[in-house]
Design an enzyme around this catalytic site. Structure first.
Site, PDB file in Angstrom:
ATOM      1  N   GLU A 125      19.517  10.430  -0.106  1.00  0.00           N
ATOM      2  CA  GLU A 125      20.909  10.016  -0.364  1.00  0.00           C
ATOM      3  C   GLU A 125      21.874  11.114   0.079  1.00  0.00           C
ATOM      4  OE1 GLU A 125      21.545   7.281  -3.857  1.00  0.00           O
ATOM      5  OE2 GLU A 125      20.006   8.587  -4.684  1.00  0.00           O
ATOM      6  N   GLU A 147      12.394   5.513  -5.540  1.00  0.00           N
ATOM      7  CA  GLU A 147      13.004   5.161  -6.834  1.00  0.00           C
ATOM      8  C   GLU A 147      12.347   3.970  -7.526  1.00  0.00           C
ATOM      9  OE1 GLU A 147      14.664   6.250  -4.264  1.00  0.00           O
ATOM     10  OE2 GLU A 147      16.301   7.553  -4.902  1.00  0.00           O
TER      11      GLU A 147
END
Ligand code: NAI
Length: 668
Positions: A125, A147
């Site tokens: 990210e 995730e």
């Protein structure tokens, strides 16, 4: 440059003679770069400095690079996740990090991520907030969003940035599978802009990218079209189907929430900014995510138990080239070791080598690597390699006297300090060791079938086993990238001890008239990877009978199990057991789920396994409840989202106690 920047602990910041700012991430006292509180605070100081310098025209660009040799940013610091228990705590945690990444994205000078090693989760990210991403082609450079494996989705605007950088197909697949991509794959889907061959070329390439103001290319027309509403609907339906084929929404909601969000708002960065947090926060605070994070920590706990780090085995010798021995040797070779393989029957060695070749092709792919692996898997019918081996594993027939004889002859020629192990599934280590000159040096290394797939290896120690040898055994297991669990030499060790009674209970219910399909479905609904009746057929009904005898829990003679075994119907391997097997699959009859309380039945079936797990801890067969949970999850596939049998049981009890308290409070 402000004086504060000279005092950074996890970062280094320098501006070179050409005016390029280099921010090197190198977390103090940690082998991995993860984004925790202090690294984020220090990154904030760097970005503030770079912002000012850029506005004053003092720097031409900013490069983020790593000071670690095998990881750029391996993700957010999962240890700090536990501070986020409620929805609002999660939002408070996210907000400053999101603001910081936005600040990076909005810098007026080029910002380059120069990636070598792991770039995962929060790390990816972060990289996506930079204007340009360069990665090395090194094997260890991997990018991905793991995730969903922790029951969450990317939460620092990684969902929208990845979709709008790489396009919906590549980005969503990466997020939904949680896979770690090689850099060339990441480049092909658009998560990376440029590849360089080695770490040494990275700085030069980053310098050039800054000086020429490189930026990621905008999305292609085709990818833009895929963001339109009708295409999103189509893609979302496809993704839902593919995801549902792997996991159930009630057990693992995160990927399904991600798909919903993409379908509704995928074309609007603005809406996704708020929706991502709205989806992320409750997932992060959920019990499912807490339990999956626990499983991650348990796997770390097993690694930490790995034992003697000074022991670095390079050569293994395996006696018995059957199903288990052949596959153990092949696995050791895949992990980079040399393995010699011995058997009375040379044909068994040859068969094992052919099986190994298939594994090598699947795992190592390139011909050169497969050839090298085949050369490291040595046929050794006479055991000539025993004196060179660091670890020797016996995997011959399960007959005490034969094992004793073979092990005592190996002992004579093995080198001092080598580990001598047996892969017995049921015999006591102390009994097998009886014929040895040095009985305390024998340990068990209990692998599970199929070896390449099962992550756990039980490291069995007898009453008097030498601790150093046990630790070396655990270190060997970690060396071949499996999880070692130290278990005392007691019937069934841990995994078979907890599985067998659970299977026997299901078999008894079946005998009382309940359909196999119903029993299996109840266990699947609970979250087990396979139902107990199907599992019995897969393991083999003869083997189940044997384990039942050892644990003294066999059903009475003349029952279903006995009848099937006596008539040679041993399960999958004979084509008939409790089920009829066709093309490697059980033929199952349909039933109406509304006729049964599958939820209650699943809990009842698993109760046996849970109670047995608690007994194993009480009897000190494993060191503590966390390790027992780890062993049962990695050895039996026990529903990971429930956090392990003992943890699950404790949570149930706590919930009941809380409910009682609330009821009493309400009635007062
Ligand atoms: P297998 O029958 O497939 O292989 C045994 C091999 O040992 C055969 O190739 C045989 O020729 C060879 N052998 C027998 N006596 C020998 C000797 N004196 N010297 C050299 N080679 C000899 O058996 P499998 O299934 O591989 O089991 C091996 C061991 O692993 C057993 O102790 C078993 O209990 C244990 N085990 C088996 C599991 C399974 O799922 N099959 C799982 C975990 C452990």
């Amino acid at each position: 440059m402000t004086a504060k920047l000279n005092k950074l602990k996890d970062w280094r910041y320098v501006v070179d003679a050409e005016g390029i700012a280099w921010a090197t991430f190198d977390r103090q006292n940690e082998s991995m770069n993860t984004l925790g509180k202090r690294p984020f605070e220090e990154l904030g100081q760097i970005v503030e400095e770079a912002e000012n310098a850029a506005n004053l025209g003092e720097i031409l660009g900013l490069v983020f690079i790593s000071g670690k040799h095998n990881n750029w940013v391996a993700g957010a610091d999962i240890r700090e996740f536990e501070q986020m228990k409620t929805d609002s705590e999660v939002r408070n945690f996210l907000e400053p990090a999101i603001t910081l990444l936005n600040q990076i994205e909005n810098l007026r000078v080029p910002v380059v991520a120069a990636i070598h090693g792991y770039c995962l989760g929060g790390g990816l990210e972060f990289a996506l907030a930079c204007h340009y991403r360069i990665a090395t082609r090194a094997d260890g450079t991997r990018l991905g969003f793991p995730e969903v494996k922790l029951g969450i989705i990317p939460g620092l605007h990684g969902t929208l940035r990845s979709i709008h950088t790489a396009g919906p197909m590549g980005a969503m697949t990466t997020m939904l599978t949680g896979r770690m991509l090689r850099s060339n794959v990441a480049k092909s889907i658009g998560l990376v802009d440029q590849l360089v061959s080695t770490e040494h070329n990275l700085r030069w390439a980053a310098r050039k990218a800054v000086l020429s103001g490189r930026k990621s290319k905008p999305l292609s027309l085709v990818k833009k079209l895929m963001l339109l509403k009708p295409a999103r609907k189509l893609l979302a339906n496809q993704m839902r189907k593919q995801t549902a084929a792997k996991v159930r929404e009630d057990h693992y909601p995160a990927p399904f929430r991600l798909i919903d969000m993409f379908e509704k708002y995928g074309d609007s960065k603005k809406r996704m900014r708020t929706e991502e947090t709205n989806v992320f926060a409750p997932l992060m605070a959920s019990e499912t995510s807490r339990n999956l994070r626990r499983v991650f920590k348990l796997s770390e706990l097993l690694k930490a138990e790995a034992g003697d780090k000074r022991f670095k085995p390079a050569r293994v010798h395996v006696v018995g080239a059957g199903l288990m021995g052949g596959d153990i040797a092949a696995w050791c070779v895949v992990s980079g070791m040399e393995a010699s393989l011995q058997d009375l029957d040379p044909q068994q060695i040859e068969k094992a080598r052919q099986r190994a070749k298939k594994l090598f092709k699947k795992r190592l792919r390139k011909k050169q690597a497969v050839d090298a692996a085949m050369a490291r898997l040595i046929a050794d019918p006479d055991g000539k390699h025993i004196p060179r081996a660091d670890v020797i594993i016996e995997a011959i027939v399960e007959v005490l006297e034969v094992k004793q004889k073979v092990l005592s002859s190996i002992e004579k020629s093995m080198k001092p300090g080598a580990v001598l192990a047996t892969n017995t599934s049921s015999l006591k280590i102390e009994d097998i060791a009886k014929g040895l000159k040095n009985p305390v040096e024998l340990i068990g290394l209990h692998f599970f079938n199929p070896v390449a797939k099962m992550p756990l290896v039980e490291v069995i120690h007898g009453k008097d086993s030498d601790i150093e040898t046990v630790n070396k055994g655990a270190a060997f297991v970690a060396r071949i990238k499996k999880s070692p669990l130290k278990v005392a030499s007691a019937p069934g060790f841990l995994v078979n001890r907890v599985l067998a009674p659970y299977m026997m209970v299901a078999i008894a219910r079946h005998q009382d008239g309940m359909k196999a399909e119903v029993l299996d479905q109840a266990a699947l609904d609970f979250g087990m990877p396979m139902g107990p009746i199907e599992l019995s057929d897969v393991v083999g009904l003869d083997i189940i009978t044997n384990v039942g005898k050892i644990l003294e829990i066999s059903p009475p003679d003349g029952g279903d199990l006995d009848r099937l075994v006596s008539s040679g119907k041993l399960g999958k391997k004979t084509g008939q057991g409790f089920y009829k097997w066709r093309d490697g699959k059980p033929v199952k009859e349909e039933f109406d789920p509304d006729d049964h309380d599958l939820d209650q039945l699943g809990r009842e079936l698993l109760r046996t396994l849970i109670d047995e797990s608690r007994k194993v801890v009480r009897e000190k067969i494993v060191k503590n409840a966390d390790l027992a949970d780890a062993g049962v999850i990695f050895g039996t596939g026990f529903a990971p989202f429930r956090g392990g049998p003992i943890h699950y049981d404790r949570s149930l009890k706590k919930k009941t106690a809380d409910e009682k308290k609330n009821d009493m409070g309400a009635s007062e």
